[in-house]
Design a protein around this motif. Structure first.
Motif, PDB file in Angstrom:
ATOM      1  N   ALA A  77     -41.235 -36.495 -16.778  1.00  0.00           N
ATOM      2  CA  ALA A  77     -40.500 -36.462 -18.037  1.00  0.00           C
ATOM      3  C   ALA A  77     -41.444 -36.442 -19.233  1.00  0.00           C
ATOM      4  O   ALA A  77     -41.096 -36.870 -20.315  1.00  0.00           O
ATOM      5  CB  ALA A  77     -39.573 -37.665 -18.118  1.00  0.00           C
ATOM      6  N   ARG A  78     -42.671 -35.968 -19.061  1.00  0.00           N
ATOM      7  CA  ARG A  78     -43.606 -35.922 -20.173  1.00  0.00           C
ATOM      8  C   ARG A  78     -43.171 -34.873 -21.186  1.00  0.00           C
ATOM      9  O   ARG A  78     -42.681 -33.816 -20.831  1.00  0.00           O
ATOM     10  CB  ARG A  78     -45.017 -35.602 -19.669  1.00  0.00           C
ATOM     11  N   THR A  79     -43.382 -35.186 -22.435  1.00  0.00           N
ATOM     12  CA  THR A  79     -43.008 -34.258 -23.504  1.00  0.00           C
ATOM     13  C   THR A  79     -44.205 -33.499 -24.054  1.00  0.00           C
ATOM     14  O   THR A  79     -44.033 -32.460 -24.668  1.00  0.00           O
ATOM     15  CB  THR A  79     -42.328 -35.019 -24.648  1.00  0.00           C
ATOM     16  N   LEU A 149     -43.410 -26.961 -20.759  1.00  0.00           N
ATOM     17  CA  LEU A 149     -42.696 -28.172 -21.159  1.00  0.00           C
ATOM     18  C   LEU A 149     -41.686 -27.882 -22.257  1.00  0.00           C
ATOM     19  O   LEU A 149     -40.587 -28.438 -22.268  1.00  0.00           O
ATOM     20  CB  LEU A 149     -43.693 -29.229 -21.614  1.00  0.00           C
ATOM     21  N   ARG A 150     -42.046 -27.007 -23.191  1.00  0.00           N
ATOM     22  CA  ARG A 150     -41.104 -26.654 -24.256  1.00  0.00           C
ATOM     23  C   ARG A 150     -39.894 -25.934 -23.696  1.00  0.00           C
ATOM     24  O   ARG A 150     -38.758 -26.160 -24.130  1.00  0.00           O
ATOM     25  CB  ARG A 150     -41.808 -25.788 -25.294  1.00  0.00           C
ATOM     26  N   ALA A 155     -34.140 -26.020 -22.041  1.00  0.00           N
ATOM     27  CA  ALA A 155     -33.168 -25.771 -20.977  1.00  0.00           C
ATOM     28  C   ALA A 155     -32.349 -26.998 -20.626  1.00  0.00           C
ATOM     29  O   ALA A 155     -31.368 -26.897 -19.881  1.00  0.00           O
ATOM     30  CB  ALA A 155     -33.882 -25.275 -19.717  1.00  0.00           C
ATOM     31  N   LYS A 156     -32.720 -28.168 -21.119  1.00  0.00           N
ATOM     32  CA  LYS A 156     -31.954 -29.371 -20.813  1.00  0.00           C
ATOM     33  C   LYS A 156     -30.565 -29.272 -21.430  1.00  0.00           C
ATOM     34  O   LYS A 156     -30.425 -28.986 -22.610  1.00  0.00           O
ATOM     35  CB  LYS A 156     -32.666 -30.613 -21.350  1.00  0.00           C
ATOM     36  N   PRO A 157     -29.534 -29.510 -20.641  1.00  0.00           N
ATOM     37  CA  PRO A 157     -28.173 -29.425 -21.208  1.00  0.00           C
ATOM     38  C   PRO A 157     -27.915 -30.565 -22.186  1.00  0.00           C
ATOM     39  O   PRO A 157     -28.233 -31.723 -21.911  1.00  0.00           O
ATOM     40  CB  PRO A 157     -27.267 -29.525 -19.983  1.00  0.00           C
ATOM     41  N   ALA A 158     -27.369 -30.218 -23.308  1.00  0.00           N
ATOM     42  CA  ALA A 158     -27.041 -31.240 -24.307  1.00  0.00           C
ATOM     43  C   ALA A 158     -25.778 -31.990 -23.880  1.00  0.00           C
ATOM     44  O   ALA A 158     -25.001 -31.535 -23.043  1.00  0.00           O
ATOM     45  CB  ALA A 158     -26.846 -30.604 -25.675  1.00  0.00           C
ATOM     46  N   ALA A 159     -25.608 -33.140 -24.457  1.00  0.00           N
ATOM     47  CA  ALA A 159     -24.420 -33.943 -24.144  1.00  0.00           C
ATOM     48  C   ALA A 159     -23.163 -33.217 -24.621  1.00  0.00           C
ATOM     49  O   ALA A 159     -23.079 -32.780 -25.770  1.00  0.00           O
ATOM     50  CB  ALA A 159     -24.522 -35.310 -24.806  1.00  0.00           C
TER      51      ALA A 159
END
Length: 291
Positions: A77-79, A149-150, A155-159
């Motif tokens: 989960a590194r940013t 990473l960007r 691509a992470k789904p938003a709430a």
């Protein structure tokens, strides 16, 4: 020796013995104390540590608060990913090569020397490992990992927000059109919409789920269902709408494609030289074209 000198000698001996206890004036009784003529100051109660003390201004020790526990961080989960340079505080490291091969555990001085010899940079991969895991990377590799990473963060789904809307089964057509436009605007913003339909009290028994489905079908856009219209309890029906998926939009795109015109033969067909082409007027008009 008088009682005053005796108290002074005992107080001096107690001070030399240790600072945790100070002699009180009531250490020795006096001849007048039994009769109540001379009384010393009352002794202080035992402190939190269980020892007696008469020192003025003494404060009880503060309660020890344990430090907060650190949350375990997921290495995946590194940013950010950056070179640590030479700021390595640990003596023993676990090092990986450029291709991801394990180089084993080594001292930080050996890792820095290897980094300088190959012209690479040292990047922290997993700080929860024992010993922490580092990898030798080039500047190009670090840049590529940062781009990856960007992309993962994008691509992470938003709430997903769930909007709610409630109206009656005898709603006017104009009001229903306004409600459906509001639902469409929510769906275009990638939100889910929960619609609850109430039955009118004076109305006869009707299929509320079918009525709600008919209302949804009046929307000008294609919608998807998280939960299809169903009766949840007496006098109420509910459904949850979602934005349509690409598979659900495919038939609509096929219909919107323009159809190619049918092929036409532009070459006129003549039976004999000098004979004009067939005209819609019929073969009777062909005689005026003959020589």
């Amino acid at each position: 020796m008088s009682a005053t000198h005796l108290r002074w000698a005992l107080s001096l001996a107690a001070r030399r013995a240790g600072p945790s206890w100070t002699a009180s004036p009531r250490a020795l009784p006096t001849c007048g104390e039994e009769k109540g003529f001379l009384r010393g100051p009352p002794t202080a109660p035992p402190g939190p540590g269980g020892h007696f003390s008469t020192e003025a201004g003494e404060t009880p020790p503060a309660a020890v608060v344990p430090p907060p526990k650190k949350k375990k961080q997921d290495p995946n989960a590194r940013t950010t990913i950056n070179s640590v340079g030479r700021k390595i505080h640990l003596r023993l490291l676990q090092v990986m090569g450029v291709g991801g091969e394990s180089l084993g555990n080594m001292h930080r001085s050996d890792a820095i020397r290897l980094m300088d010899e190959q012209g690479l940079k040292l990047v922290l991969v997993d700080d929860s490992a024992d010993p922490p895991l580092y990898q030798l990377m080039s500047g190009k590799q670090i840049h590529e990992e940062q781009l990856k990473l960007r992309e993962k963060q994008k691509a992470k789904p938003a709430a997903v927000q769930v909007k709610e809307l409630t109206f009656s089964s005898d709603i006017a057509s104009h009001d229903l059109s306004t409600k459906l436009k509001q639902v469409q605007s929510w769906l275009e913003k990638k939100n889910h919409v929960r619609i609850t339909l109430r039955a009118k009290r004076t109305a006869s028994k009707v299929a509320l789920d079918q009525t709600l489905d008919d209302m949804v079908q009046q929307m000008p856009m294609t919608v998807g269902f998280v939960a299809k219209p169903k009766v949840i309890r007496d006098g109420r029906a509910m459904c949850i709408l979602r934005p349509p998926s690409a598979k659900e939009l495919a038939p609509q795109k096929e219909k919107s494609k323009p159809q190619p015109p049918p092929p036409t033969d532009a070459t006129p067909q003549c039976s004999e030289p000098g004979t004009p082409p067939d005209s819609p007027a019929g073969p009777a008009d062909a005689s005026k074209y003959q020589a």
